[in-house]
Design an enzyme around this catalytic site. Structure first.
Site, PDB file in Angstrom:
ATOM      1  N   CYS A  95      47.225  39.717  32.895  1.00 36.19           N
ATOM      2  CA  CYS A  95      46.833  40.900  33.673  1.00 36.19           C
ATOM      3  C   CYS A  95      45.312  41.005  33.630  1.00 36.19           C
ATOM      4  O   CYS A  95      44.745  41.492  32.658  1.00 36.19           O
ATOM      5  CB  CYS A  95      47.469  42.156  33.091  1.00 36.19           C
ATOM      6  SG  CYS A  95      47.366  43.569  34.176  1.00 36.19           S
ATOM      7  N   LEU A  96      44.664  40.523  34.658  1.00 33.03           N
ATOM      8  CA  LEU A  96      43.201  40.506  34.668  1.00 33.03           C
ATOM      9  C   LEU A  96      42.748  40.816  36.091  1.00 33.03           C
ATOM     10  O   LEU A  96      43.166  40.139  37.036  1.00 33.03           O
ATOM     11  CB  LEU A  96      42.731  39.108  34.222  1.00 33.03           C
ATOM     12  CG  LEU A  96      41.232  38.912  33.994  1.00 33.03           C
ATOM     13  CD1 LEU A  96      40.715  39.839  32.908  1.00 33.03           C
ATOM     14  CD2 LEU A  96      40.948  37.457  33.599  1.00 33.03           C
TER      15      LEU A  96
END
Lengths: 468, 153
Positions: free
Chosen positions: B90-91
């Site tokens: 999750c970036l």
């Protein structure tokens, strides 16, 4: 615009009426009204421009930046103003006060000695730069912004020249690049504006129609379930759900019915299987990959794909997605409900079909214009009301109110039958026809009032029923 | 199937840079039979529970790269609030903050930075994030153990 292509589909009611054929809708349908205006996209754009100009004025920012901020706040002026004053609004689009100053200028095309584009790594002499003056080749810029346009993402159109530059390409930059990009940008911002103002603007669902129904504030406050409009293209639809009108029942039941009984089921199958509506703005969203942290591209609402709740609710103590409920569309006592469904849908279908056939009666021999203009539309209207009343009867549980409704339906149905026979007969009995249609109008009006004003108890089995 | 398309100049150039001028602590090697598919390793940053670990990742450059972000996934098991058990990350720069001006190199650096600075407020692995928030010493201990168990060179 009238469409013949849907005439086989007997759930598409409105296309079956001719332009000069006036519905005898008791009070809820009225073309000379104070409730709505039929406008075009230009009108919406003008309204958008006024909003943008107001915000630009208020904060002394450029119009293109005002547009971006408003889009980021889904056109919620109050929230934007509040957060702008608190100094939080710019961060939402990844900018700082210093960036804002730089962004006052628009980007420009540049002619330069051959150099390598940081994006495609080809050599170029025609470049483009935002106000930050970081350059990339013009082809890459055109392609990048073109793709951003088609994906509808106008908030992260970043500088291509340098990876840590935060500048955003605005309307001015799109305009500098090309006429097409500019007009594409304007279309998208207008669409965003329209969507965020869905309580006052309803785009006409008529095929190929670009008109928009603008609701006056008096109607925007009301329960739209009961209001039918006719667009200048001839399309008649419900203001609440934009489906074809469905008096005397409300949108939610009508849409349930369409889902289990109508053609819509086929159309919606792919959407239902592959997408979920955004919990806030209901835009259909397909998740192709990635984590559960979703951000709606339309209204920028952030939520969890599992439980469809606001993402921030997952902070603090709520890391586990406890809201998750596997879609439990319980299939209750299937067989009994299935039989009931069959019973009511036969009646629904036959009334819809009759309402269409009755219109054709006037091609026959009847000579009195008065009869044609009054009795035929009334009969057709009655049939449609009956059809949707059967839907209501399917969903509600037994009660005195239901019995009263059933009695009305059977009385209206037998009188409608008599009228249909008179109209089709050879006797040219004008007076009885008019008398009967007068009677039907009153009865139907009462039935609608009764149906709308009763607080019905809905049958749980019918509500959750999905045919296998 | 159509003949394989020539590799865009941009990808050729980035690949060369990655091989000739590698970032310390990061390797990226394209597959011989698919030059858009990279085997990546990232070493755990010092002073973090991932220190000493070598983490394997896979990276794929989609057809529309660099208009679209690269797809990246951890292959080595890792205990981190922003990386789930399938290795998905999750970036923001891999999603809506992607810009074509970013590169494989910058993205891998961002991932290394993510190891140094977990963000339990934007979790992908919910249970990990919960522990991170409620009992950080224990979470760090688990992350250390996992590094030893799964990411030892």
């Amino acid at each position: 615009m009238m469409s013949d292509t849907t005439s086989e589909d007997h759930y598409e009611f409105s296309d079956q009426f001719d332009d000069d054929f006036d519905l005898q809708d008791p009070g809820n349908f009225d073309s000379d009204n104070n409730y709505f205006n039929i406008v075009n996209m230009e009108h919406v754009k003008a309204s958008e421009r006024r909003t943008v100009a107001e915000i630009a004025d208020l904060f002394s920012i450029m119009v293109p930046m005002s547009t971006i901020l408003l889009m980021a706040y889904f056109w919620n002026r109050e929230k934007l103003s509040e957060e702008y004053i608190e100094g939080r609004a710019l961060a939402k689009v990844g900018l700082t006060d210093a960036d804002l100053e730089v962004q006052r200028k628009s980007g420009q095309k540049v002619q330069c000695s051959p150099r390598t584009c940081p994006i495609c790594c080809d050599t170029y002499t025609r470049g483009f730069q935002l106000a930050c003056k970081h350059t990339a080749c013009i082809k890459c810029y055109e392609r990048y912004l073109g793709e951003k346009l088609s994906s509808g993402d106008l908030l992260s159109t970043r500088c291509l020249g340098q990876h840590d530059c935060r500048l955003v390409a605005t309307l001015d930059d799109f305009r500098e690049l090309s006429k097409d990009l500019e007009s594409g940008y304007l279309e998208k911002t207008a669409a965003s504006y329209l969507q965020s103002h869905s309580s006052s603007f309803k785009a006409c669902p008529g095929p190929g129609c670009t008109s928009i129904i603008e609701l006056t504030s008096s109607l925007a406050m009301l329960d739209l379930d009961q209001y039918m409009v006719e667009c200048s293209c001839g399309k008649r639809f419900c203001l609440g759900c934009k489906n074809d009108w469905h008096l005397p029942i409300k949108c939610d039941l009508a849409s349930r019915w369409m889902n289990i009984n109508g053609e819509r089921m086929k159309n919606n199958l792919w959407l239902d299987k592959n997408t979920k509506p955004c919990p806030k703005c209901e835009a259909r969203i397909e998740r192709t990959e990635g984590c559960n942290h979703m951000k709606c591209r339309t209204c920028h609402f952030e939520y969890c794909w599992m439980c469809m709740q606001e993402w921030s609710a997952h902070n603090g103590m709520f890391f586990k997605c406890v809201h998750f409920q596997p879609s439990a569309e319980a299939k209750h006592s299937g067989r009994a409900t299935s039989a009931r469904l069959k019973h009511y849908s036969i009646r629904f279908d036959s009334n819809i079909i009759d309402s269409r056939r009755d219109v054709n009666v006037r091609d026959l021999t009847f000579s009195s214009q008065q009869v044609l203009n009054k009795a035929v539309p009334t009969l057709s209207y009655t049939r449609r009301i009956l059809a949707w009343t059967y839907v209501l009867l399917f969903y509600v549980t037994g009660s005195n109110q239901k019995t009263i409704l059933e009695t009305s339906v059977s009385d209206i149905e037998s009188h409608a039958e008599t009228l249909a026979e008179l109209l089709a007969g050879d006797e040219q009995a004008a007076a009885p026809c008019l008398e009967l249609s007068g009677y039907l109008e009153t009865r139907v009006e009462n039935l609608i009032t009764h149906a709308l004003e009763t607080n019905w108890k809905l049958d749980r089995n019918s509500l959750t029923y999905t045919p296998s | 199937m159509s003949a394989p398309q020539a590799l865009p100049k941009r990808i050729v150039k980035e690949t060369q840079m990655l091989l000739t001028d590698p970032v310390p602590g990061i390797t990226a090697q394209p597959h011989d039979d698919n030059l858009r598919y990279f085997d990546v390793t990232v070493s755990g940053p010092a002073m973090t529970p991932y220190e000493g670990g070598i983490f394997k990742l896979e990276l794929f450059l989609p057809q529309d790269y660099p208009m679209e972000p690269p797809r990246i996934r951890f292959l080595t098991k890792i205990y981190h609030p922003n990386i789930d058990r399938l290795g998905r990350i999750c970036l923001d720069v891999l999603k809506d903050h992607w810009s074509p001006a970013l590169q494989i190199r910058t993205i891998l650096l961002s991932i290394q930075a993510l190891l140094a600075a977990p963000n339990p407020d934007d979790p992908l692995a919910n249970d990990v994030a919960a522990e991170w928030k409620e009992n950080q010493p224990k979470a760090l201990e688990t992350a250390k153990e996992w590094t030893k168990q799964y990411a030892s060179p």
